[in-house]
Design a protein around this motif. Structure first.
Motif, PDB file in Angstrom:
ATOM      1  N   LEU A 105       0.825  -1.213   0.000  1.00  0.00           N
ATOM      2  CA  LEU A 105       0.000   0.000   0.000  1.00  0.00           C
ATOM      3  C   LEU A 105       0.858   1.262   0.000  1.00  0.00           C
ATOM      4  N   ASP A 106       1.957   1.230   0.745  1.00  0.00           N
ATOM      5  CA  ASP A 106       2.817   2.410   0.817  1.00  0.00           C
ATOM      6  C   ASP A 106       3.541   2.675  -0.496  1.00  0.00           C
ATOM      7  N   SER A 107       3.631   1.672  -1.360  1.00  0.00           N
ATOM      8  CA  SER A 107       4.305   1.860  -2.648  1.00  0.00           C
ATOM      9  C   SER A 107       3.408   2.552  -3.676  1.00  0.00           C
ATOM     10  N   LEU A 108       2.114   2.662  -3.376  1.00  0.00           N
ATOM     11  CA  LEU A 108       1.174   3.295  -4.303  1.00  0.00           C
ATOM     12  C   LEU A 108       1.279   4.811  -4.216  1.00  0.00           C
ATOM     13  N   ASP A 109       1.092   5.496  -5.359  1.00  0.00           N
ATOM     14  CA  ASP A 109       1.148   6.952  -5.343  1.00  0.00           C
ATOM     15  C   ASP A 109      -0.239   7.569  -5.192  1.00  0.00           C
ATOM     16  N   LEU A 110      -1.211   6.787  -4.781  1.00  0.00           N
ATOM     17  CA  LEU A 110      -2.531   7.316  -4.486  1.00  0.00           C
ATOM     18  C   LEU A 110      -2.883   7.001  -3.040  1.00  0.00           C
ATOM     19  N   SER A 111      -3.675   7.864  -2.450  1.00  0.00           N
ATOM     20  CA  SER A 111      -4.083   7.716  -1.060  1.00  0.00           C
ATOM     21  C   SER A 111      -5.082   6.573  -0.924  1.00  0.00           C
ATOM     22  N   VAL A 112      -4.880   5.692   0.073  1.00  0.00           N
ATOM     23  CA  VAL A 112      -5.787   4.576   0.337  1.00  0.00           C
ATOM     24  C   VAL A 112      -6.134   4.564   1.823  1.00  0.00           C
ATOM     25  N   VAL A 113      -7.434   4.469   2.130  1.00  0.00           N
ATOM     26  CA  VAL A 113      -7.878   4.352   3.515  1.00  0.00           C
ATOM     27  C   VAL A 113      -9.011   3.329   3.558  1.00  0.00           C
ATOM     28  N   VAL A 114      -9.018   2.499   4.614  1.00  0.00           N
ATOM     29  CA  VAL A 114      -9.983   1.408   4.722  1.00  0.00           C
ATOM     30  C   VAL A 114     -10.752   1.532   6.035  1.00  0.00           C
ATOM     31  N   TYR A 115     -12.085   1.388   5.932  1.00  0.00           N
ATOM     32  CA  TYR A 115     -12.962   1.345   7.104  1.00  0.00           C
ATOM     33  C   TYR A 115     -13.704   0.014   7.111  1.00  0.00           C
ATOM     34  N   ASP A 116     -13.971  -0.510   8.304  1.00  0.00           N
ATOM     35  CA  ASP A 116     -14.652  -1.802   8.390  1.00  0.00           C
ATOM     36  C   ASP A 116     -16.173  -1.619   8.211  1.00  0.00           C
ATOM     37  N   PRO A 117     -16.946  -2.706   8.195  1.00  0.00           N
ATOM     38  CA  PRO A 117     -18.394  -2.600   7.976  1.00  0.00           C
ATOM     39  C   PRO A 117     -19.106  -1.702   8.984  1.00  0.00           C
ATOM     40  N   ASP A 118     -18.525  -1.507  10.185  1.00  0.00           N
ATOM     41  CA  ASP A 118     -19.119  -0.611  11.170  1.00  0.00           C
ATOM     42  C   ASP A 118     -18.581   0.813  11.053  1.00  0.00           C
ATOM     43  N   LEU A 119     -17.888   1.082   9.928  1.00  0.00           N
ATOM     44  CA  LEU A 119     -17.304   2.401   9.637  1.00  0.00           C
ATOM     45  C   LEU A 119     -16.266   2.808  10.664  1.00  0.00           C
ATOM     46  N   ARG A 120     -15.436   1.823  11.080  1.00  0.00           N
ATOM     47  CA  ARG A 120     -14.321   2.106  11.979  1.00  0.00           C
ATOM     48  C   ARG A 120     -13.018   2.060  11.192  1.00  0.00           C
ATOM     49  N   PHE A 121     -12.130   2.987  11.530  1.00  0.00           N
ATOM     50  CA  PHE A 121     -10.861   3.110  10.815  1.00  0.00           C
ATOM     51  C   PHE A 121     -10.018   1.841  10.993  1.00  0.00           C
ATOM     52  N   VAL A 122      -9.524   1.290   9.865  1.00  0.00           N
ATOM     53  CA  VAL A 122      -8.709   0.070   9.899  1.00  0.00           C
ATOM     54  C   VAL A 122      -7.254   0.388   9.579  1.00  0.00           C
ATOM     55  N   LEU A 123      -7.032   0.967   8.418  1.00  0.00           N
ATOM     56  CA  LEU A 123      -5.652   1.253   8.028  1.00  0.00           C
ATOM     57  C   LEU A 123      -5.645   2.290   6.912  1.00  0.00           C
ATOM     58  N   ALA A 124      -4.455   2.852   6.683  1.00  0.00           N
ATOM     59  CA  ALA A 124      -4.245   3.807   5.597  1.00  0.00           C
ATOM     60  C   ALA A 124      -2.793   3.697   5.148  1.00  0.00           C
ATOM     61  N   ASN A 125      -2.507   4.172   3.952  1.00  0.00           N
ATOM     62  CA  ASN A 125      -1.124   4.078   3.466  1.00  0.00           C
ATOM     63  C   ASN A 125      -0.399   5.415   3.630  1.00  0.00           C
ATOM     64  N   GLY A 148     -18.163  -5.915   3.180  1.00  0.00           N
ATOM     65  CA  GLY A 148     -18.642  -4.660   3.745  1.00  0.00           C
ATOM     66  C   GLY A 148     -17.594  -3.631   4.077  1.00  0.00           C
ATOM     67  N   TYR A 149     -16.333  -3.875   3.761  1.00  0.00           N
ATOM     68  CA  TYR A 149     -15.287  -2.896   4.032  1.00  0.00           C
ATOM     69  C   TYR A 149     -15.372  -1.754   3.013  1.00  0.00           C
ATOM     70  N   ARG A 150     -15.173  -0.538   3.474  1.00  0.00           N
ATOM     71  CA  ARG A 150     -15.131   0.628   2.592  1.00  0.00           C
ATOM     72  C   ARG A 150     -13.680   0.944   2.252  1.00  0.00           C
ATOM     73  N   VAL A 151     -13.358   0.903   0.982  1.00  0.00           N
ATOM     74  CA  VAL A 151     -12.002   1.213   0.523  1.00  0.00           C
ATOM     75  C   VAL A 151     -12.079   2.498  -0.295  1.00  0.00           C
ATOM     76  N   SER A 152     -11.459   3.554   0.230  1.00  0.00           N
ATOM     77  CA  SER A 152     -11.492   4.859  -0.440  1.00  0.00           C
ATOM     78  C   SER A 152     -10.107   5.199  -0.970  1.00  0.00           C
ATOM     79  N   THR A 153     -10.071   5.722  -2.181  1.00  0.00           N
ATOM     80  CA  THR A 153      -8.812   6.152  -2.785  1.00  0.00           C
ATOM     81  C   THR A 153      -8.941   7.599  -3.221  1.00  0.00           C
ATOM     82  N   ARG A 154      -7.816   8.282  -3.231  1.00  0.00           N
ATOM     83  CA  ARG A 154      -7.769   9.682  -3.656  1.00  0.00           C
ATOM     84  C   ARG A 154      -6.530   9.837  -4.533  1.00  0.00           C
ATOM     85  N   TYR A 155      -6.754  10.318  -5.768  1.00  0.00           N
ATOM     86  CA  TYR A 155      -5.641  10.422  -6.715  1.00  0.00           C
ATOM     87  C   TYR A 155      -5.516  11.859  -7.204  1.00  0.00           C
TER      88      TYR A 155
END
Length: 328
Positions: free
Chosen positions: A14-34, A117-124
């Motif tokens: 994930l850290d090798s990607l040049d776009l922002s990645v953030v993941v929330y679980d099905p209960d909309l709790r923060f899991v991880l980000a790059n 049910g995980y939410r995976v958001s990216t920002r480029y």
């Protein structure tokens, strides 16, 4: 073994990607980000201390860390914004939108929901792309302006040249006709004939120049336009051998631009002309497929292919482009 979300392997990927990645679980709790996510939001701790925070808590913390925003917006406006973002986050529909920041940065935001049910958001970051698009739009505007100026010049010159040339041809024909009546020395007959022949040739060239000025105001695929004209001219040569063929550019109904191929052949029976442009048209001697291609390419430009009879025999094949295709 499939790496878990906590593994160093996944973090490295994930850290090798040049776009922002953030993941929330099905209960909309923060899991991880790059790494790119934390670079975009530098006030969010990157030590994992916020793992398990709700999306609403994360959002409110980000807003609270922006004094300029909290100073300008009322608590009610902030609450409404947070509520709308939380509702959007709860949706299982894919999300894609463009975001323009106050500092000029432009991002593409995307969010998907995994089967679990995980939410995976990216920002480029597409700021550079947007800047290039703007530069291209400016360049295109300049090119179109230059093209219009050139077309106006060609059209004006064509008209200016045609006027005196018509006068020359008129006087040459008067001389030529008078010679035929025997009122002028016959030695000038050949000279007058040469003037008329050269003048008519020059007038034809000027007409072609005027047509060029008109067609150069057309926004279209040059290869397709060339192919359409070649197909129509080829059909005219094949099915009206030896007959005159005229290619012209005209202004049609509702300011459309018409490319016209006219032949002075025997013409076509009504039952064939009404169905020209249909593939594998029987009775047209094989013309169906080629004309169907012309019709398809005209349709791709928002136009259409028409066939009209010519009084006295012949056919007008018209490729009609809508007015929106004209540059001027």
């Amino acid at each position: 073994m499939i790496p878990t979300a906590d593994s160093a392997f996944l973090k490295e990927v994930l850290d090798s990607l040049d776009l922002s990645v953030v993941v929330y679980d099905p209960d909309l709790r923060f899991v991880l980000a790059n790494k790119a996510y934390y670079a975009t939001f530098p006030k969010v701790p990157s030590d994992g201390s916020r793992r398990g925070w709700s999306f609403e808590a994360m959002l409110r913390a980000t807003i609270a860390a922006d004094p300029a925003r909290t100073a300008l917006e009322s608590p009610e406006a902030i609450d409404a914004f947070v509520a709308s973002r939380v509702a959007e986050m709860r949706s299982v529909e894919p999300l894609r939108r463009e975001y323009q920041a106050e500092n000029g940065r432009c991002d593409i935001l995307q969010r998907i929901v995994t089967p679990s049910g995980y939410r995976v958001s990216t920002r480029y970051d597409i700021t550079e792309q947007k800047q290039l698009e703007q530069q291209l739009r400016v360049a295109l505007t300049a090119v179109e302006s230059t093209s219009r100026a050139k077309s106006t010049f060609l059209g004006s010159m064509s008209h200016e040249l045609r006027t005196p040339l018509n006068g020359i041809l008129g006087y040459a024909e008067i001389i030529h006709n008078a010679m035929l009546d025997g009122r002028i020395d016959p030695q000038y007959r050949e000279a007058a004939g040469n003037i008329i022949e050269a003048g008519q040739h020059l007038l034809s060239l000027i007409s072609d120049l005027l047509d060029l000025a008109r067609i150069d105001r057309l926004r279209a695929d040059a290869r397709m336009v060339r192919q359409m004209l070649l197909n129509l001219i080829g059909n005219a040569l094949k099915y009206a051998p030896g007959a005159p063929i005229i290619v012209s550019v005209e202004t049609g109904p509702e300011d459309s631009l018409d490319l016209v191929v006219t032949d002075r052949g025997p013409g076509l029976p009504d039952h064939i002309r009404e169905h020209l442009g249909e593939a594998f048209l029987s009775g047209a001697g094989g013309a169906g497929l080629g004309l169907a291609l012309v019709g398809g390419m005209a349709h791709d430009h928002g136009g259409r292919l028409l066939f009209e009879p010519v009084p006295g025999g012949g056919t007008r094949a018209v490729i009609r482009f809508p007015a929106c295709r004209r540059l001027a």
